[in-house]
Design an enzyme around this catalytic site. Structure first.
Site, PDB file in Angstrom:
ATOM      1  N   ASP A  47       0.875  -1.176   0.000  1.00  0.00           N
ATOM      2  CA  ASP A  47       0.000   0.000   0.000  1.00  0.00           C
ATOM      3  C   ASP A  47       0.910   1.222   0.000  1.00  0.00           C
ATOM      4  OD1 ASP A  47      -2.073  -1.779   0.346  1.00  0.00           O
ATOM      5  OD2 ASP A  47      -2.766  -0.936   2.248  1.00  0.00           O
ATOM      6  N   HIS A 107       4.932  -7.466  -0.154  1.00  0.00           N
ATOM      7  CA  HIS A 107       4.513  -8.719  -0.773  1.00  0.00           C
ATOM      8  C   HIS A 107       5.137  -8.887  -2.156  1.00  0.00           C
ATOM      9  CE1 HIS A 107       1.256  -9.472   2.254  1.00  0.00           C
ATOM     10  NE2 HIS A 107       1.480  -8.175   2.444  1.00  0.00           N
ATOM     11  N   SER A 158       8.587   3.523   5.057  1.00  0.00           N
ATOM     12  CA  SER A 158       9.703   3.767   4.168  1.00  0.00           C
ATOM     13  C   SER A 158       9.281   3.650   2.716  1.00  0.00           C
ATOM     14  CB  SER A 158      10.865   2.828   4.474  1.00  0.00           C
ATOM     15  OG  SER A 158      12.041   3.273   3.833  1.00  0.00           O
TER      16      SER A 158
END
Length: 280
Positions: free
Chosen positions: A90, A146, A247
């Protein structure tokens, strides 16, 4: 505070020491009222959507566990299709493009090389000319990383470095920012060929953790490169790691293998598992 004043402050701030101290504080147990207050204050300040979190505040014994929280099952369905590339996180697209002559764009007037980013010219060579994108994770985002495609994990490289912020002010003003900061690179073999998933540390990102092996970065740890004799299988959308504080993630692909969707533009919001490109 204007950008130039901010950058001057960052140059003198002991960023590694601050990051270590913040990281330790987030992992220490504290009286429940204290860390529940800290979590709620943080969530309110950064507009964290706790409706998506797998647990309520009371179920997280430390701030770090709250920050690296999982999501409720089914909230991030992974777009199907063998040729569909999905977002690993995200976040918000910072830059996107193709690494002509092995170069990537950090911000207007600032470029860096894939060789610098991966810290290994030989490992970087397959990605010259390939598609790449940089995605920034804000404090409010889900902070697990992911796999953009299914395949096998072939190795990793931990590259020690500094802890500059990765906010817009730093991105626009710090030369080769992503090549100066600490990185943990995961290498994949996929249907699109080789892929590098680069997790970039930053101020107060005290640690980056891998999910496929017991690897946790921290200040003062020596660099390490490892190649697996047999790859570790990973499905598209499978977890690769997580940030303890926010980050940036950079994806690198081999040339001629991936084409970005038109929606992939700077400042575009992406969600883990949604389509961002296609294998050509």
């Amino acid at each position: 505070m204007n950008e130039q004043t901010f950058m001057k402050l960052m140059r003198v701030l002991p960023k590694s020491a601050v990051s270590s101290a913040v990281g330790l504080a987030t992992r220490l147990p504290a009286p429940a009222p204290v860390h529940h207050w800290a979590m709620r204050t943080f969530a309110k300040a950064y507009n964290v959507d706790m409706e998506e979190a797998e647990h309520s505040f009371e179920k997280y014994p430390t701030f770090a566990q709250f920050f690296t929280r999982g999501l409720k099952p089914g909230l991030r369905p992974v777009d199907p299709g063998e040729k569909v590339v999905v977002s690993p996180v995200d976040g918000r697209v910072s830059q996107v493009g193709y690494a002509d002559n092995g170069r990537c764009l950090q911000a207007k007037g600032i470029e860096y090389t894939v060789d610098e980013l991966l810290g290994d010219a030989q490992a970087a060579k397959p990605f010259h000319g390939g598609a790449w994108t940089t995605v920034y994770l804000s404090p409010r985002d889900y902070h697990r990383i992911h796999s953009p495609l299914g395949g096998t994990i072939t190795g990793y490289a931990y590259i020690p470095g500094e802890f500059w912020p990765v906010n817009p002010a730093s991105v626009k003003n710090k030369q080769s920012l992503f090549c100066v900061n600490e990185r943990l690179v995961t290498y994949l073999d996929t249907v699109a060929g080789k892929v590098a998933v680069v997790k970039v540390g930053a101020t107060c990102v005290s640690r980056i953790k891998a999910s496929y092996e017991d690897i946790t970065t921290h200040v003062g740890q020596p660099g390490k490169v490892h190649r697996y004799s047999a790859g570790i299988p990973v499905e598209k959308g499978g977890e690769l790691g997580r940030f303890e504080m926010g980050s940036t993630v950079i994806l690198c692909f081999e040339p001629g293998r991936v084409r970005w969707d038109d929606s992939m533009q700077p400042e575009a919001v992406v969600r883990m598992g949604t389509r961002i490109g296609v294998i050509t």
